[in-house]
Design an enzyme around this catalytic site. Sequence first.
Site, PDB file in Angstrom:
ATOM      1  N   HIS A   1       0.761  -1.415  -0.109  1.00 13.38           N
ATOM      2  CA  HIS A   1      -0.082  -0.159  -0.209  1.00 13.38           C
ATOM      3  C   HIS A   1       0.056   1.743   0.244  1.00 13.38           C
ATOM      4  O   HIS A   1       0.104   1.857   0.131  1.00 13.38           O
ATOM      5  CB  HIS A   1      -1.014  -0.326   1.535  1.00 13.38           C
ATOM      6  CG  HIS A   1      -2.044  -1.099   1.120  1.00 13.38           C
ATOM      7  ND1 HIS A   1      -3.071  -1.075   2.008  1.00 13.38           N
ATOM      8  CD2 HIS A   1      -2.690  -1.340   0.319  1.00 13.38           C
ATOM      9  CE1 HIS A   1      -3.898  -1.892   1.623  1.00 13.38           C
ATOM     10  NE2 HIS A   1      -3.619  -2.523   0.304  1.00 13.38           N
TER      11      HIS A   1
ATOM     12  N   LEU B   1      -5.977 -10.339  17.082  1.00 10.20           N
ATOM     13  CA  LEU B   1      -6.611  -9.096  18.268  1.00 10.20           C
ATOM     14  C   LEU B   1      -7.957 -10.153  18.936  1.00 10.20           C
ATOM     15  O   LEU B   1      -8.736 -10.720  19.878  1.00 10.20           O
ATOM     16  CB  LEU B   1      -6.798  -8.022  18.764  1.00 10.20           C
ATOM     17  CG  LEU B   1      -6.889  -7.590  20.058  1.00 10.20           C
ATOM     18  CD1 LEU B   1      -5.324  -7.867  21.553  1.00 10.20           C
ATOM     19  CD2 LEU B   1      -7.005  -6.132  19.992  1.00 10.20           C
TER      20      LEU B   1
HETATM   21  N1  APR Z   1      -2.113  -6.909  17.857  1.00  8.63           N
HETATM   22  C1  APR Z   1      -2.257  -8.380  17.628  1.00  8.63           C
HETATM   23  N2  APR Z   1      -3.659  -7.327  16.610  1.00  8.63           N
HETATM   24  C2  APR Z   1      -4.124  -6.398  16.832  1.00  8.63           C
HETATM   25  C3  APR Z   1      -3.494  -5.689  17.892  1.00  8.63           C
HETATM   26  C4  APR Z   1      -2.133  -6.049  18.474  1.00  8.63           C
HETATM   27  N3  APR Z   1      -2.264  -5.249  19.325  1.00  8.63           N
HETATM   28  N4  APR Z   1      -4.415  -4.532  17.711  1.00  8.63           N
HETATM   29  C5  APR Z   1      -5.609  -4.299  16.960  1.00  8.63           C
HETATM   30  N5  APR Z   1      -5.246  -5.425  16.390  1.00  8.63           N
HETATM   31  C6  APR Z   1      -5.804  -6.292  15.014  1.00  8.63           C
HETATM   32  C7  APR Z   1      -7.365  -5.594  15.332  1.00  8.63           C
HETATM   33  O1  APR Z   1      -8.403  -6.655  16.307  1.00  8.63           O
HETATM   34  C8  APR Z   1      -7.766  -5.435  14.304  1.00  8.63           C
HETATM   35  O2  APR Z   1      -8.270  -7.017  13.304  1.00  8.63           O
HETATM   36  O3  APR Z   1      -5.422  -5.686  14.464  1.00  8.63           O
HETATM   37  C9  APR Z   1      -6.536  -5.361  13.053  1.00  8.63           C
HETATM   38  C10 APR Z   1      -6.527  -4.499  12.000  1.00  8.63           C
HETATM   39  O4  APR Z   1      -7.159  -4.178  11.747  1.00  8.63           O
HETATM   40  P1  APR Z   1      -7.761  -2.499   9.823  1.00  8.63           P
HETATM   41  O5  APR Z   1      -7.289  -1.846  11.383  1.00  8.63           O
HETATM   42  O6  APR Z   1      -8.593  -2.965   9.362  1.00  8.63           O
HETATM   43  O7  APR Z   1      -6.337  -2.268   9.615  1.00  8.63           O
HETATM   44  P2  APR Z   1      -6.042  -3.258   8.277  1.00  8.63           P
HETATM   45  O8  APR Z   1      -6.651  -4.200   8.605  1.00  8.63           O
HETATM   46  O9  APR Z   1      -4.293  -3.493   8.070  1.00  8.63           O
HETATM   47  O10 APR Z   1      -6.406  -2.425   7.509  1.00  8.63           O
HETATM   48  C11 APR Z   1      -5.902  -2.976   5.958  1.00  8.63           C
HETATM   49  O11 APR Z   1      -7.008  -1.248   5.153  1.00  8.63           O
HETATM   50  O12 APR Z   1      -7.692   1.333   4.875  1.00  8.63           O
HETATM   51  C12 APR Z   1      -6.888   0.062   4.820  1.00  8.63           C
HETATM   52  O13 APR Z   1      -5.216   0.824   3.221  1.00  8.63           O
HETATM   53  C13 APR Z   1      -5.754   0.861   5.149  1.00  8.63           C
HETATM   54  O14 APR Z   1      -3.690  -0.916   4.500  1.00  8.63           O
HETATM   55  C14 APR Z   1      -5.073  -0.391   5.561  1.00  8.63           C
HETATM   56  C15 APR Z   1      -5.823  -1.595   4.846  1.00  8.63           C
END
Ligand code: APR
Length: 241
Positions: free
Chosen positions: A110, A203
């Site tokens: 990304h 998580l």
């Molecule tokens: N340890 C492990 N997992 C965690 C922790 C932690 N300390 N804190 C949060 N999480 C998990 C959450 O439960 C969630 O499922 O990380 C995940 C984050 O999800 P999102 O916020 O949706 O992020 P992501 O999956 O990386 O989003 C993907 O979406 O908006 C676009 O470009 C953006 O790259 C991003 C993409």
Amino acid sequence: MRHKNIVILTGAGISKESGIDTFRDRGGIWSKVKVENVATPQAYERDPSTVQNFYNERRNNLLDTSIKPNAAHFALAKLEREWPGNVAVVTQNIDNLHEAAGTKNLIHMHGELLKARCANCGLVLGWEKPLGEGEKCPDCHQKTLRPHVVWFGEMPLMMDTIDQLLSDCNLFLSIGTSGNVYPASGFVQVANSCGSHTVEINLEPSEGASLFKESKYGVATKLVPDFVDTLISNQQASLSI
Ligand code: APR
């Protein structure tokens, strides 16, 4: 060797304990600002300064000395150093914490917050200052520098390489992603179809939780180092037989 080549997909959850907000958790980035206002080509066309300022603020936060890689980032760098097969990290994150922890074989699908891209000539360059203040591309000298970040509706980077890595991998590990955004959320199905073992560390169960053969739920800074150490010690044990 049971898992010769390993592909690791990471998402915002792996950087959460380093102080970087996730997107869809309670209080996450998308609960504070609308995607369509800051993370699409249409938003940039309509209101470039709002988009530039959104990334200027995140770039500034990332450059704060308090933001450092955590034990999960360091564990993946250790796995790359000590694993006898290939280890590739494919991250959805635009922070630089995998590099800062020592990971070398890394794809930012990304894009990267600490890089700018010229919308006119395509030049990509390291960039740590604010954007949108009249700076010119050093190659074509146009005022067309934008964040080197993939917006919704744009094609993620290095997809051919990622597809090849997934086809060749024996272990696919997904860490800290909600499984909401394609194509990353579909990688587990590619890995499954190629006979790979698939593991989710998050998580809580992601949107694609049922697609994984194994899952571990908890914080990345605990689960990832444990998983890496077990993988390495099992590998060493199998060698000593
Ligand atoms: N340890 C492990 N997992 C965690 C922790 C932690 N300390 N804190 C949060 N999480 C998990 C959450 O439960 C969630 O499922 O990380 C995940 C984050 O999800 P999102 O916020 O949706 O992020 P992501 O999956 O990386 O989003 C993907 O979406 O908006 C676009 O470009 C953006 O790259 C991003 C993409």
